[in-house]
Design a protein around this motif. Structure first.
Motif, PDB file in Angstrom:
ATOM      1  N   THR A 180       3.223  -4.173  -4.468  1.00 35.14           N
ATOM      2  CA  THR A 180       2.459  -5.262  -3.863  1.00 35.14           C
ATOM      3  C   THR A 180       1.373  -4.660  -2.990  1.00 35.14           C
ATOM      4  O   THR A 180       1.558  -3.588  -2.403  1.00 35.14           O
ATOM      5  N   THR A 181       0.237  -5.354  -2.928  1.00 34.80           N
ATOM      6  CA  THR A 181      -0.872  -4.838  -2.146  1.00 34.80           C
ATOM      7  C   THR A 181      -1.829  -5.967  -1.799  1.00 34.80           C
ATOM      8  O   THR A 181      -1.745  -7.064  -2.352  1.00 34.80           O
ATOM      9  N   THR A 182      -2.725  -5.677  -0.897  1.00 36.34           N
ATOM     10  CA  THR A 182      -3.832  -6.575  -0.599  1.00 36.34           C
ATOM     11  C   THR A 182      -5.038  -6.017  -1.323  1.00 36.34           C
ATOM     12  O   THR A 182      -5.312  -4.815  -1.260  1.00 36.34           O
ATOM     13  N   PHE A 183      -5.755  -6.867  -2.021  1.00 28.88           N
ATOM     14  CA  PHE A 183      -6.937  -6.450  -2.760  1.00 28.88           C
ATOM     15  C   PHE A 183      -8.013  -7.501  -2.544  1.00 28.88           C
ATOM     16  O   PHE A 183      -7.795  -8.487  -1.831  1.00 28.88           O
ATOM     17  N   LEU A 193       0.523  -8.644  -6.702  1.00 30.97           N
ATOM     18  CA  LEU A 193       1.451  -7.691  -7.290  1.00 30.97           C
ATOM     19  C   LEU A 193       0.792  -7.049  -8.503  1.00 30.97           C
ATOM     20  O   LEU A 193       0.176  -7.753  -9.304  1.00 30.97           O
ATOM     21  N   ILE A 194       0.907  -5.752  -8.629  1.00 35.14           N
ATOM     22  CA  ILE A 194       0.409  -5.079  -9.820  1.00 35.14           C
ATOM     23  C   ILE A 194       1.511  -5.134 -10.868  1.00 35.14           C
ATOM     24  O   ILE A 194       2.632  -4.709 -10.613  1.00 35.14           O
ATOM     25  N   THR A 251       2.825   2.570  -2.786  1.00 29.52           N
ATOM     26  CA  THR A 251       4.261   2.836  -2.738  1.00 29.52           C
ATOM     27  C   THR A 251       5.004   1.551  -3.061  1.00 29.52           C
ATOM     28  O   THR A 251       4.635   0.474  -2.587  1.00 29.52           O
ATOM     29  N   ALA A 252       6.059   1.663  -3.849  1.00 28.72           N
ATOM     30  CA  ALA A 252       6.853   0.490  -4.228  1.00 28.72           C
ATOM     31  C   ALA A 252       7.550  -0.086  -3.002  1.00 28.72           C
ATOM     32  O   ALA A 252       7.962   0.644  -2.098  1.00 28.72           O
ATOM     33  N   ASP A 253       7.689  -1.420  -2.997  1.00 25.02           N
ATOM     34  CA  ASP A 253       8.429  -2.056  -1.915  1.00 25.02           C
ATOM     35  C   ASP A 253       9.932  -1.912  -2.168  1.00 25.02           C
ATOM     36  O   ASP A 253      10.350  -1.250  -3.129  1.00 25.02           O
ATOM     37  N   GLU A 254      10.746  -2.553  -1.335  1.00 26.46           N
ATOM     38  CA  GLU A 254      12.199  -2.403  -1.449  1.00 26.46           C
ATOM     39  C   GLU A 254      12.750  -2.943  -2.763  1.00 26.46           C
ATOM     40  O   GLU A 254      13.812  -2.545  -3.207  1.00 26.46           O
ATOM     41  N   ARG A 255      12.004  -3.832  -3.431  1.00 26.80           N
ATOM     42  CA  ARG A 255      12.429  -4.356  -4.732  1.00 26.80           C
ATOM     43  C   ARG A 255      11.898  -3.518  -5.896  1.00 26.80           C
ATOM     44  O   ARG A 255      12.198  -3.800  -7.045  1.00 26.80           O
ATOM     45  N   GLY A 291      -8.561  -0.962  -2.705  1.00 29.03           N
ATOM     46  CA  GLY A 291      -8.978   0.231  -1.969  1.00 29.03           C
ATOM     47  C   GLY A 291     -10.398   0.623  -2.360  1.00 29.03           C
ATOM     48  O   GLY A 291     -11.307  -0.200  -2.324  1.00 29.03           O
ATOM     49  N   LYS A 292     -10.595   1.881  -2.763  1.00 30.65           N
ATOM     50  CA  LYS A 292     -11.913   2.378  -3.154  1.00 30.65           C
ATOM     51  C   LYS A 292     -12.261   2.054  -4.606  1.00 30.65           C
ATOM     52  O   LYS A 292     -13.376   2.294  -5.037  1.00 30.65           O
TER      53      LYS A 292
END
Length: 185
Positions: A77-80, A90-91, A69-73, A141-142
């Motif tokens: 962003t994610t942890t990978f 950031l993707i 899901t997109a952040d407020e901007r 993730g997976k």
């Protein structure tokens, strides 16, 4: 009549669960298939076929999905994981390659010399020297892919690690819709 409806519901539920169970543990299904085939006589060996393969795209497990899901901007962003180490980033579909900073490169076991920074890349902040590297494994993730081409930039030039097209183009699908990013391997 009620018995028929009940049997139908059980069969429908079971058929809906089979793909879910298979995706979570495909080895169990392979073992079941081998055990059921093992009781039958072995078929005659098929003639050897030599099919063309794409050397730059190794076979990938199918059916793995990640929804971000997109952040407020509006950023994804994610942890990978890079080489097994957790990293935030950031993707970025506008980035040609995965881009990491020198601190992250050291953390994931990539050792670089100043002479390795011999490629010029264009960034949003202008042209800068970078080192081209290969990341052994990138996992979100997976979803997990091996041998991802990346660039390493100085910490001052790159504050946020970027997952670019060198990762995304190897997926079966990536799609942005209604503020979410779907990644499918």
């Amino acid at each position: 009549m009620l018995r028929t409806v009940l049997i139908f519901c059980v069969l429908a539920a079971a058929s809906a669960l089979i793909p879910i169970v298979y995706q979570s543990n495909p080895q169990t299904f392979d073992d079941l298939l081998k055990s059921s085939v093992g009781a039958r006589p072995a078929p005659a060996p098929a003639p050897e076929l030599k099919l063309a393969t794409a050397p730059d795209r190794p076979p990938q497990p199918l059916g793995r999905k990640v929804l971000l899901t997109a952040d407020e901007r509006g950023h994804f962003t994610t942890t990978f994981k890079l080489n097994g180490r957790q990293v935030d980033g950031l993707i970025d579909t506008g980035a040609t390659l995965v881009a990491i900073n020198t601190s992250t490169a050291r953390r994931i076991g990539i050792s670089l010399q100043p002479s390795d920074f011999n490629q010029q890349v264009n960034t949003a902040n202008g042209a800068i020297k970078a080192a081209v590297v290969s990341i052994d494994r990138l996992q979100i993730g997976k979803i997990s892919l091996d041998n991802i081409q990346a660039v390493v930039l100085d910490d001052k030039a790159l504050h946020t690690n970027l997952i670019g097209m060198s990762f995304l183009q190897r997926l079966a699908k990536y799609q942005v819709e209604n503020g979410s990013l779907l990644l499918v391997q």
